[in-house]
Scaffold this active site. Structure first.
Site, PDB file in Angstrom:
ATOM      1  N   ASP A   1     -14.006   6.940   6.071  1.00 52.40           N
ATOM      2  CA  ASP A   1     -15.244   7.727   6.164  1.00 52.40           C
ATOM      3  C   ASP A   1     -15.393   8.372   7.545  1.00 52.40           C
ATOM      4  O   ASP A   1     -16.450   8.294   8.182  1.00 52.40           O
ATOM      5  CB  ASP A   1     -16.462   6.819   5.869  1.00 52.40           C
ATOM      6  CG  ASP A   1     -16.388   6.218   4.474  1.00 52.40           C
ATOM      7  OD1 ASP A   1     -15.852   6.875   3.577  1.00 52.40           O
ATOM      8  OD2 ASP A   1     -16.863   5.084   4.290  1.00 52.40           O
TER       9      ASP A   1
ATOM     10  N   ASN B   1     -13.334  13.812   0.628  1.00 55.26           N
ATOM     11  CA  ASN B   1     -14.052  12.622   0.160  1.00 55.26           C
ATOM     12  C   ASN B   1     -15.545  12.896   0.215  1.00 55.26           C
ATOM     13  O   ASN B   1     -16.015  13.717   1.011  1.00 55.26           O
ATOM     14  CB  ASN B   1     -13.721  11.423   1.063  1.00 55.26           C
ATOM     15  CG  ASN B   1     -14.393  10.150   0.582  1.00 55.26           C
ATOM     16  OD1 ASN B   1     -14.390   9.840  -0.617  1.00 55.26           O
ATOM     17  ND2 ASN B   1     -14.983   9.388   1.497  1.00 55.26           N
TER      18      ASN B   1
ATOM     19  N   ARG C   1       0.844  -1.205   0.000  1.00 54.36           N
ATOM     20  CA  ARG C   1       0.000   0.000   0.000  1.00 54.36           C
ATOM     21  C   ARG C   1       0.879   1.254   0.000  1.00 54.36           C
ATOM     22  O   ARG C   1       0.584   2.237  -0.671  1.00 54.36           O
ATOM     23  CB  ARG C   1      -0.861  -0.045   1.270  1.00 54.36           C
ATOM     24  CG  ARG C   1      -2.119   0.750   1.210  1.00 54.36           C
ATOM     25  CD  ARG C   1      -2.937   0.548   2.471  1.00 54.36           C
ATOM     26  NE  ARG C   1      -3.782  -0.628   2.424  1.00 54.36           N
ATOM     27  CZ  ARG C   1      -4.946  -0.708   1.796  1.00 54.36           C
ATOM     28  NH1 ARG C   1      -5.408   0.322   1.131  1.00 54.36           N
ATOM     29  NH2 ARG C   1      -5.659  -1.807   1.813  1.00 54.36           N
TER      30      ARG C   1
ATOM     31  N   HIS D   1     -19.190  10.741   0.711  1.00 54.65           N
ATOM     32  CA  HIS D   1     -19.727   9.445   1.132  1.00 54.65           C
ATOM     33  C   HIS D   1     -21.257   9.486   1.017  1.00 54.65           C
ATOM     34  O   HIS D   1     -21.878  10.451   1.465  1.00 54.65           O
ATOM     35  CB  HIS D   1     -19.305   9.138   2.578  1.00 54.65           C
ATOM     36  CG  HIS D   1     -19.823   7.813   3.028  1.00 54.65           C
ATOM     37  ND1 HIS D   1     -19.314   6.621   2.537  1.00 54.65           N
ATOM     38  CD2 HIS D   1     -20.822   7.481   3.867  1.00 54.65           C
ATOM     39  CE1 HIS D   1     -19.988   5.616   3.072  1.00 54.65           C
ATOM     40  NE2 HIS D   1     -20.906   6.101   3.885  1.00 54.65           N
TER      41      HIS D   1
HETATM   42  C1  GRF Z   1     -20.704   7.914  -4.922  1.00 54.28           C
HETATM   43  O1  GRF Z   1     -21.892   7.398  -4.389  1.00 54.28           O
HETATM   44  C2  GRF Z   1     -19.826   8.431  -3.825  1.00 54.28           C
HETATM   45  O2  GRF Z   1     -20.536   8.989  -2.782  1.00 54.28           O
HETATM   46  C3  GRF Z   1     -19.108   7.205  -3.362  1.00 54.28           C
HETATM   47  O3  GRF Z   1     -18.858   6.466  -4.519  1.00 54.28           O
HETATM   48  C4  GRF Z   1     -19.826   6.789  -5.509  1.00 54.28           C
HETATM   49  C5  GRF Z   1     -19.083   7.240  -6.714  1.00 54.28           C
HETATM   50  O4  GRF Z   1     -19.943   7.485  -7.799  1.00 54.28           O
HETATM   51  N1  GRF Z   1     -17.920   7.559  -2.629  1.00 54.28           N
HETATM   52  P1  GRF Z   1     -19.353   8.164  -9.104  1.00 54.28           P
HETATM   53  O5  GRF Z   1     -18.192   7.302  -9.571  1.00 54.28           O
HETATM   54  O6  GRF Z   1     -18.950   9.553  -8.755  1.00 54.28           O
HETATM   55  O7  GRF Z   1     -20.492   8.126 -10.081  1.00 54.28           O
END
Ligand code: GRF
Length: 224
Positions: A146, A108, A66, A110
């Site tokens: 998250d 990020n 990683r 979520h």
């Molecule tokens: C979204 O639901 C985001 O919240 C999550 O992953 C998904 C990504 O969707 N972290 P996209 O690739 O932006 O369409």
């Protein structure tokens, strides 16, 4: 100067698209220097190329650890001149070394109201649980998944028996509004972190009309 960002994706990249669209319409004062994916077939890379944005795949499976993978990402991001990192459906946990390379500058999104339903299936977990209010969260990234300080959240009603598809779709529509907004606040230098609390410096701008049937806090500003 526009905020130089890298957007990291693992999949479809609809959130990436919402950021591209706000930049192209002149609402979001950022420049995507690079879209980076750990999956060479991620559609997000195609979206980037369609808009003339450099798109790079670094396959995590080709690295011994990683740490090595994250070092390669840091080098690539820096080589492209990006100073902030926007995770948009990027399905890898980041090491402290990566986060230390961009302190306070990794965001990020979520698809749940954190701290409820962290993990890879936020919408599905919320639907299965039978919540009556669901939503999405943009937060600063820390070492835990998250978990970092919350910048903005949007809440939507959930209906009994609703499945991941319909609920997730309604959440995604709001993701596409709150994520570009959060990036704009970062670009404007208006986000201040004090422990877990994120303060948004006020702006002179008039308040914008808010989305119907949703609660967004802090409220969206004009153009978002
Ligand atoms: C979204 O639901 C985001 O919240 C999550 O992953 C998904 C990504 O969707 N972290 P996209 O690739 O932006 O369409």
């Amino acid at each position: 100067m526009a905020l130089p960002i890298a957007v990291l994706v693992s999949g479809g990249g609809s959130n990436l698209q919402s950021i591209i669209d706000r930049i192209e319409s002149g609402t979001l004062d950022a420049e995507i220097r690079l879209v980076l994916s750990n999956k060479p077939d991620a559609y997000g890379l195609t979206r980037a190329r369609n808009h003339g944005i450099p798109a790079v795949a670094l396959e995590h499976t080709r690295y011994g650890s990683r740490e090595e993978f994250d070092q390669a990402m840091v080098r690539t991001i820096r080589d492209h001149g990006a100073e902030s990192v926007i995770l948009a459906g990027f399905m890898r946990i980041l090491t402290s070394e990566f986060l230390n390379a961009f302190p306070g500058r990794v965001l990020n999104i979520h698809p749940a109201l954190l701290p409820s339903f962290p993990g890879a299936h936020g919408q599905r977990d919320a639907a299965d649980y039978g919540v009556r209010i669901a939503g999405c969260t943009v937060h600063f990234v820390d070492e835990k998944m998250d978990h970092g300080p919350v910048i903005i959240q949007a809440a939507v009603p959930a209906r009994p028996g609703e499945d991941e598809e319909t609920l997730g779709g309604r959440i995604l529509t709001l993701e596409h509004r709150i994520y570009p907004q959060a990036v704009q606040w970062l670009a404007q230098g208006r986000l201040r972190m004090a422990g877990r609390h994120v303060q948004l410096d006020p702006s002179e701008a008039a308040p914008a009309p808010q989305p119907e049937n949703a609660l967004v806090n802090p409220p969206l500003e004009n153009g978002f």
